[in-house]
Scaffold this active site. Structure first.
Site, short mmCIF file in Angstrom:
data_model
loop_
_atom_site.label_atom_id
_atom_site.label_comp_id
_atom_site.label_asym_id
_atom_site.label_seq_id
_atom_site.Cartn_x
_atom_site.Cartn_y
_atom_site.Cartn_z
N CYS A 136 40.69 69.93 -13.57
CA CYS A 136 39.26 69.81 -13.31
C CYS A 136 38.78 68.38 -13.56
O CYS A 136 38.99 67.84 -14.66
CB CYS A 136 38.51 70.79 -14.21
N TRP A 173 38.73 80.89 -16.50
CA TRP A 173 39.92 80.09 -16.78
C TRP A 173 40.73 80.83 -17.84
O TRP A 173 40.17 81.51 -18.71
CB TRP A 173 39.52 78.72 -17.32
N VAL A 192 34.85 74.68 -17.42
CA VAL A 192 35.41 73.69 -18.35
C VAL A 192 34.85 72.33 -17.94
O VAL A 192 34.53 72.14 -16.76
CB VAL A 192 36.95 73.67 -18.29
N TYR A 198 32.72 67.61 -3.05
CA TYR A 198 32.56 69.07 -2.98
C TYR A 198 31.57 69.45 -1.88
O TYR A 198 31.72 70.47 -1.22
CB TYR A 198 32.09 69.62 -4.33
#
Length: 334
Positions: A44, A77, A112, A175
């Site tokens: 990430c 996660w 996260v 994104y």
């Protein structure tokens, strides 16, 4: 799980848990060495920032770290890299467990990085932009000798201004391209992204770092997107006007940072590719992970020393990565 915006433009939910861990403990969570655990995933980019800042500041003894695996399902996660699939400190298999411990009806995505209060097992915050700033400003009593000033007072306004544009147009811009649900939305996102990359390239043409003559928070924020550009974003997210390797200033800048202790030694290219290509099944339904690109070029000379600058200012580079926190050698060119 669907990631593509249904028929339109991708709009990131930025409503994070705003509780802060501060020196004065005003939110009920005072800075205390050993009390909190930073949960990350190397894949990430937002978590990668926190990994870098923790390492640059030398907070390893004060703030433990837990690594989730590169893939996750709709719920959470998971700690599938750990023996038995359980975090060895928090004793939970899924990060979701820490969120629900504090917020039993937590309605949003499990993200996260997250800071977890070890004694209670409850999540404290997942506000990733604030986490790294607080590591720089609230945890100073526990910084290593020679820690750099990543958010120096006199430059904060400029860092904030540059970092905000990098976030909206580049960090999130990739994104916006990848999750666009229509041609019109994609075209608009593509133009915005490369306009911003051209802007930051012009800014870096004659100065080594984004703000001032040392590495700052702004550089950390840009680096994690650049590191993922060719392995993921160029193909998977269709950001294909140019590869990073075809943008000379940004490619040299990215290599300069990659070869700086605390940056490249946190990047796991294998996990990065596994995450995007396996998790985003609406974009890549086969889950086939590409083998390339070759990574050796990250270690080629960059020539950015000629611009001057002092990477760590009056400080020093961090020491070797701690045992148990190293990226596997087969996952990095370092």
């Amino acid at each position: 799980m669907s990631y593509v915006a249904n028929g339109g433009e991708f709009d990131r939910d930025t409503d994070y848990i705003e509780t802060r861990i501060t020196a004065d403990g005003r939110d009920g969570y005072p800075v205390e060495p050993g009390r909190y655990r930073l949960i990350v995933a190397r894949a990430c980019p937002w978590a990668n920032r926190a990994i870098i800042v923790r390492r640059l500041l030398g907070l390893e003894d004060a703030l433990s770290i837990g690594f989730c695996g590169p893939t996750h399902d709709e719920r959470s996660w998971t700690f599938d890299l750990d023996p038995g699939g359980v975090d060895p400190v928090l004793k939970i298999p899924r990060l979701r467990d820490a969120y629900l411990k504090r917020f039993p009806d937590y309605p949003k995505g499990i993200t996260v990085p997250a800071l977890v209060d070890v004694p209670t097992g409850e999540v404290v915050t997942n506000d990733f932009p604030q986490i790294t700033l607080d590591l720089s400003t609230e945890w100073t009593a526990h910084h290593r000798d020679g820690a750099p000033q990543l958010y120096p007072g006199p430059l904060r306004d400029e860092i904030d201004e540059v970092a905000q544009r990098i976030y909206t147009e580049i960090n999130n811009g990739v994104y916006r391209c990848g999750f666009a649900g229509s041609q019109k939305s994609y075209d608009r996102a593509y133009d915005r992204l490369f306009a911003a990359l051209d802007w930051v390239s012009d800014r870096l043409e004659n100065q080594r770092y984004l703000v001032g003559d040392t590495i700052t928070e702004a550089d950390v924020r840009l680096f994690t997107t650049l590191a993922r550009f060719d392995p993921v974003y160029h193909g998977h997210f269709k950001t294909n006007r140019s590869k990073l390797t075809e943008m000379p200033v940004l490619w040299a800048y990215a290599r300069d940072l990659f070869q700086t202790p605390g940056f490249g030694d946190t990047v796991d290219f294998v996990q990065i590719k596994q995450h995007y290509y396996i998790v985003h099944t609406d974009i890549n339904p086969t889950k086939v992970v590409p083998k390339g690109p070759e990574l050796g070029d990250w270690l080629t000379p960059h020539g950015r020393e000629a611009l001057g600058g002092r990477p760590f200012g009056d400080g020093t580079p961090p020491g070797p990565t701690r045992e148990g926190e190293r990226v596997p050698s087969e996952h990095t060119p370092l």
